[in-house]
Scaffold this motif. Structure first.
Motif, mmCIF file in Angstrom:
data_model
loop_
_atom_site.group_PDB
_atom_site.id
_atom_site.type_symbol
_atom_site.label_atom_id
_atom_site.label_comp_id
_atom_site.label_asym_id
_atom_site.label_seq_id
_atom_site.Cartn_x
_atom_site.Cartn_y
_atom_site.Cartn_z
ATOM 1 N N CYS A 1 36.322 40.411 31.197
ATOM 2 C CA CYS A 1 36.036 41.055 32.482
ATOM 3 C C CYS A 1 37.299 41.767 32.980
ATOM 4 O O CYS A 1 38.391 41.198 32.970
ATOM 5 C CB CYS A 1 35.601 39.983 33.479
ATOM 6 N N ILE A 2 37.133 43.003 33.402
ATOM 7 C CA ILE A 2 38.293 43.759 33.895
ATOM 8 C C ILE A 2 38.311 43.826 35.431
ATOM 9 O O ILE A 2 39.074 44.576 36.019
ATOM 10 C CB ILE A 2 38.306 45.190 33.307
ATOM 11 N N ARG A 3 37.454 43.057 36.042
ATOM 12 C CA ARG A 3 37.403 42.960 37.511
ATOM 13 C C ARG A 3 37.203 44.338 38.159
ATOM 14 O O ARG A 3 37.817 44.634 39.181
ATOM 15 C CB ARG A 3 38.691 42.336 38.056
ATOM 16 N N CYS A 4 36.342 45.121 37.565
ATOM 17 C CA CYS A 4 36.103 46.457 38.120
ATOM 18 C C CYS A 4 35.217 46.389 39.364
ATOM 19 O O CYS A 4 35.207 47.306 40.178
ATOM 20 C CB CYS A 4 35.470 47.353 37.064
ATOM 21 N N GLY A 5 34.432 45.327 39.495
ATOM 22 C CA GLY A 5 33.588 45.154 40.677
ATOM 23 C C GLY A 5 32.278 45.932 40.631
ATOM 24 O O GLY A 5 31.515 45.914 41.595
ATOM 25 N N GLU A 6 32.015 46.597 39.524
ATOM 26 C CA GLU A 6 30.774 47.384 39.429
ATOM 27 C C GLU A 6 29.535 46.506 39.590
ATOM 28 O O GLU A 6 28.562 46.882 40.223
ATOM 29 C CB GLU A 6 30.716 48.098 38.068
ATOM 30 N N CYS A 7 29.583 45.324 38.979
ATOM 31 C CA CYS A 7 28.430 44.421 39.027
ATOM 32 C C CYS A 7 28.102 44.018 40.467
ATOM 33 O O CYS A 7 26.944 43.999 40.870
ATOM 34 C CB CYS A 7 28.673 43.186 38.160
ATOM 35 N N GLN B 1 30.478 38.641 38.726
ATOM 36 C CA GLN B 1 31.617 38.269 37.878
ATOM 37 C C GLN B 1 32.096 36.855 38.190
ATOM 38 O O GLN B 1 32.439 36.088 37.289
ATOM 39 C CB GLN B 1 32.750 39.312 37.965
ATOM 40 N N CYS C 1 27.852 46.792 33.471
ATOM 41 C CA CYS C 1 29.117 46.138 33.089
ATOM 42 C C CYS C 1 29.772 46.872 31.902
ATOM 43 O O CYS C 1 29.210 46.929 30.817
ATOM 44 C CB CYS C 1 28.858 44.683 32.726
ATOM 45 N N PRO C 2 30.982 47.423 32.095
ATOM 46 C CA PRO C 2 31.628 48.145 31.001
ATOM 47 C C PRO C 2 32.131 47.206 29.893
ATOM 48 O O PRO C 2 32.420 47.679 28.789
ATOM 49 C CB PRO C 2 32.808 48.846 31.694
ATOM 50 N N SER C 3 32.202 45.924 30.203
ATOM 51 C CA SER C 3 32.665 44.968 29.197
ATOM 52 C C SER C 3 31.511 44.339 28.421
ATOM 53 O O SER C 3 31.732 43.454 27.603
ATOM 54 C CB SER C 3 33.483 43.855 29.860
ATOM 55 N N ILE D 1 29.299 42.241 29.187
ATOM 56 C CA ILE D 1 29.209 40.782 29.324
ATOM 57 C C ILE D 1 27.733 40.420 29.534
ATOM 58 O O ILE D 1 27.065 41.021 30.384
ATOM 59 C CB ILE D 1 30.066 40.290 30.513
#
Ligand code: SF4
Ligand code: SF4
Length: 325
Positions: free
Chosen positions: A182-188, A199, A231-233, A235
């Motif tokens: 997780c890159i903590r982008c906050g999109e979710c 997240q 989610c760009p990762s 997950i």
């Protein structure tokens, strides 16, 4: 009928604005039944996940149902079309739920359509009724593209929860990408219609920190799949949330079972103590009665006292002077 049973002050029939034909039919039905003054027909924007209970209530009534809250507590009942139809069948026709309408769609079937089927019908028969699979059918999903579950085969039966069967072609499937941290982008969190923190939920589920998942409102997740989609990762958030909910449900069942066992044990202890107390009281009562009974000579003289009486009688005969002497 439902509005009458619920004593509803306001009844709204909601339909997505993209369903023009169905909307016109509903409007015509309300007019012909003279129900237009009692039931409002509202066209809601076609926006996923508009069908979610909380989302619909927010759109229609402007009321926000908070985490852990149920609409019933706010005087709102949200009934979907299938449930309403089943209620009509049960009350007006005395029929239990034995069938339901299932949409069979996707580019993986030749003739998509809606089918009224008996519960227990295998998915294979449904797909056959929809013209069969196309050559590039790759995956069968029960429940729609975002919230559905991929099923391993089409021998699975239709249940009362099966609303849609989706046959997807290989070209429609996203390539399985490797899961990254997780890159903590906050999109979710930005897209979550339930205002959750996916997240954080995922993090606590992975760490089995169940109390924290409850506090963060895991139960309010409607499994819409939006967080996982953006989610760009890559997950697998939905899988984690389903697992987490299953775990919470299992823990709740275990707690309930433990409470019941404890109650049974305590009830048994109470019964045993009550029985012991009753026995002790009976014994005490008997002893008290025995203490008040005056001693009476034995009605049937025993052997010793009979012998004694004879001896005394003999002695008495010896002491008595003979009348003839
Ligand atoms: S699936 Fe994700 S986006 Fe949808 S409600 Fe649950 S946490 Fe929110
Ligand atoms: S969208 Fe994915 S990567 Fe971004 S914060 Fe959420 S879980 Fe992490």
């Amino acid at each position: 009928m439902l509005a009458h049973a619920l004593n509803a002050r306001r009844t709204i029939l909601a339909i997505e604005d993209s369903m023009v034909e169905a909307g016109a039919m509903l409007a015509g039905a309300l007019t012909s039944q003279s129900a237009g003054d009692r039931i409002e027909l509202v066209h809601v924007p076609t926006r996923y996940p508009q069908g979610g209970e909380r989302q619909l209530i927010r759109t229609l009534a402007g009321i926000e149902i908070g985490a852990g809250e149920v609409p019933r507590a706010r005087g709102i009942a949200c009934v979907n079309a299938g449930t309403a139809a089943a209620a009509w069948q049960a009350i007006a026709e005395g029929e239990p739920v034995t069938r339901r309408i299932v949409s069979v769609t996707g580019t993986g079937v030749r003739e998509p359509g809606n089918f009224d089927v008996v519960l227990g019908t295998p998915l294979a028969d449904l797909v056959a009724a929809a013209g069969g699979y196309t050559d590039d059918a790759e995956r069968l999903i029960v429940g729609g593209p975002m919230m559905g579950n991929a099923v391993p085969n089409d021998a699975i039966p239709v249940t009362k929860a099966t609303n849609c069967v989706l046959a997807m072609a290989a070209s429609e499937l996203r390539n399985a990408a490797p899961t990254l941290p997780c890159i903590r982008c906050g999109e979710c969190a930005r897209v979550c219609p339930a205002q959750l923190l996916p997240q954080q939920l995922h993090f606590h589920i992975a760490a089995s920190e169940w109390e924290k998942t409850v506090k963060l409102g895991l139960d309010d997740c409607i499994e819409c799949g939006l967080c996982a989609y953006v989610c760009p990762s890559h997950i697998p958030l939905i899988e984690a949330f389903r697992y987490g909910k299953g775990e919470l449900a299992w823990q709740a069942r275990e707690r309930q079972r433990a409470t019941l066992s404890r109650q049974r044990f305590e009830n048994r202890q109470a019964r045993l103590e009550k029985a012991a107390q009753a026995r002790a009281n009976r014994l005490k009562e008997r002893d008290a009665q025995a203490a008040h009974i005056p001693s009476v000579p034995s009605a049937k003289p025993d052997h010793a006292s009979t012998a004694l009486a004879r001896a005394l009688a003999r002695a008495g005969n010896l002491d008595t002077p003979d009348a003839s002497s």
